[in-house]
Design an enzyme around this catalytic site. Structure first.
Site, PDB file in Angstrom:
ATOM      1  CG  ASP A 196      41.902  40.320  32.048  1.00  0.00           C
ATOM      2  OD1 ASP A 196      41.433  40.551  30.924  1.00  0.00           O
ATOM      3  OD2 ASP A 196      41.945  39.168  32.541  1.00  0.00           O
ATOM      4  CD  GLU A 221      37.986  42.246  29.535  1.00  0.00           C
ATOM      5  OE1 GLU A 221      37.666  41.543  28.575  1.00  0.00           O
ATOM      6  OE2 GLU A 221      38.505  41.781  30.564  1.00  0.00           O
TER       7      GLU A 221
END
Ligand code: CA
Length: 482
Positions: A232, A262
């Protein structure tokens, strides 16, 4: 795995009933049957409250095992239920990737006093005040876990920024001041420096932090028998940390341990730079491609498809591209809302699922639906997954040569009898295009199988060409007729 498909198995509005891991377990067989070969699961550790999706991370070592934050289970269930689900997925040869949040923590156990300085949210290099003592929520001793798996206690000096000065009852972005401590310089440059995202920003340059997170990364991979992770918020994280984290975990779990990051940016150059820094040892979500799909869906016939594939990861760095249409962050009400409109979704999924390059990821919401409402795309996704498994082989020939009617073919290969396909999409009027599926298919009769033009047939000529049709704003996929 040839023609593997990942599914992001969660969306933003799941009920907080603790049944989600059980649901995942019961879906394992079905997921295998429809052609899903890997699952990206949500952050599975204790967050600041039970209903949180997991991104407001409190304790990475609590996978729904300890009574902390007023609950043993997470939003999704208990650690044992999660393990059962993963075992079941592995039984069907489905890989499991855990969503991994190492940028920040929230929900501290107690406050501490330290030097800090509020900074301008739009330029984090610009102080708004002189350094002063603040009282921040930065102390973590995890009393409910009692030192199991790790006795590490987090203090203010393990973070680079925080969001509350409790003594002054003030919120803002407070840069923590300490020896050798500043925002990481190897993060995205938006807002002056984008190290800080939310909560307590973890100082990923601190040696104790690096050791602890490396320990966690190998622990959780072994504990849950993971096949990889989705990292993330990496544009907010020190890239040297990320690089050594991957090396450490792969040393334990093997080079094939999958990692997708990400890096949420539509700008191709930023992603390219990041891949260089990571020496191409990481996959990234193809965010530029997502934004092209988003704009295509909004602009309809005004969108020019001839540049659709330019400066996307799947074109420029196909080995590092995870292609996707939407995710939990792009869905309505989420932080990065940019949802591809429904009319275009079948075409968008056709473009990623039938392509030669890229590792496609299907969004839970597009298959199972959002907020418990059935998805209108379930049937077409199953059709496309089936086509991917049986026909999407061989070289891809692109025909992105018209603003509104574009497509590609796959020539098929020897290993998959009768494989090969032609895909055509239109964002304007009814269209047609002459495309080559390869001379090896000459004389064959092909038909359309998404249901757009079910009666239509074409014959492949001696040079491997045929003229394929598509209806306005639709997708057609053509394969050899039995
Ligand atoms: Ca950060």
């Amino acid at each position: 795995m040839k023609n593997g498909v990942m599914m992001q198995f969660f969306e933003w509005n799941l009920p907080n009933d603790g049944n989600f891991w059980k649901q995942l377990k019961s879906e394992a067989k079905h997921l295998h049957e429809i052609g899903v070969s890997a699952i990206w699961i949500p952050p599975a550790y204790k967050a600041d409250e039970q209903q949180d999706e997991g991104y407001a991370t409190y304790d990475l070592f609590d996978l729904g095992e300890f009574n902390q934050k007023g609950t043993i289970r997470t939003k999704y269930g208990t650690k044992e239920e999660l393990r059962n689900a993963i075992d079941e997925l592995h039984k069907y040869e489905i890989s499991v990737y855990l969503d991994t949040v190492l940028n920040h923590k929230t929900g501290a156990d107690y406050t501490e006093k330290f030097l800090a300085q509020e900074v301008d949210p739009s330029n984090r290099n610009k102080p708004l005040e002189e350094p002063r003592e603040i009282q921040g929520w930065t102390g973590y001793n995890f009393p409910g876990r009692g030192g199991k798996y790790s006795d590490f206690i987090w203090h203010w000096y393990h973070f680079s920024g925080t969001e509350i000065d409790d003594s002054a009852r003030k919120m803002g972005i407070f840069r923590i001041i300490g020896e050798n401590k500043y925002w990481s310089e190897t993060v995205d440059s938006e807002n002056g420096n984008y190290d800080y995202l939310l909560g307590n920003d973890i100082d990923l340059k601190h040696p104790e932090v690096i050791a602890e997170l490396n320990h966690w990364g190998t622990w959780v991979a072994n504990e849950l028998n993971l096949d990889g992770v989705r990292l993330d918020a990496i544009k907010h994280m020190d890239s040297a940390f990320v690089k050594q984290f991957l090396e450490t975990v792969r040393k334990e779990r093997g080079e094939k341990y999958f990692v997708v990051g990400e890096y949420w940016k539509g700008d191709f150059e930023s992603l390219k730079k990041y891949l260089e820094v990571l020496e191409y040892k990481i996959d990234l979500f193809d965010v530029p491609l997502h934004y092209k799909m988003y704009h295509a869906s909004l602009e309809k016939e005004k969108f020019d498809f001839t540049k659709f594939l330019h400066d996307t990861l799947v074109t420029r760095f196909p080995e590092n591209a995870v292609t996707f249409v939407d995710n939990h962050d792009s869905q309505p009400g989420s932080s990065l809302e940019s949802q591809v409109e429904d009319w275009f979704k079948p075409s968008a999924y056709g473009l990623i699922l039938l392509a030669e390059k890229g590792y496609p990821c299907i969004f839970y919401g597009d298959y199972y639906g959002i907020k418990g409402n059935e998805s209108p795309h379930k049937a077409i996704l199953e059709t496309l997954l089936d086509i991917r498994r049986r026909y999407a082989y061989g070289i891809q020939n692109n025909y992105f040569d018209h603003p509104n009617t574009v497509g590609f073919t796959r020539t098929g290969d020897d290993e998959h009898p009768d494989s090969g396909l032609a895909l055509l999409i239109s964002n304007g009027e009814d269209g047609e295009k002459t495309m080559s599926v390869g001379e090896n298919h000459q004389g064959e009769t092909w038909h359309e199988i998404t249901g757009c033009i079910p009666e239509e047939k074409v014959t492949i000529d001696e040079k491997g060409h045929a003229t394929f049709l598509v209806k306005s704003c639709r997708l057609t996929v053509w394969i050899k007729k039995d």
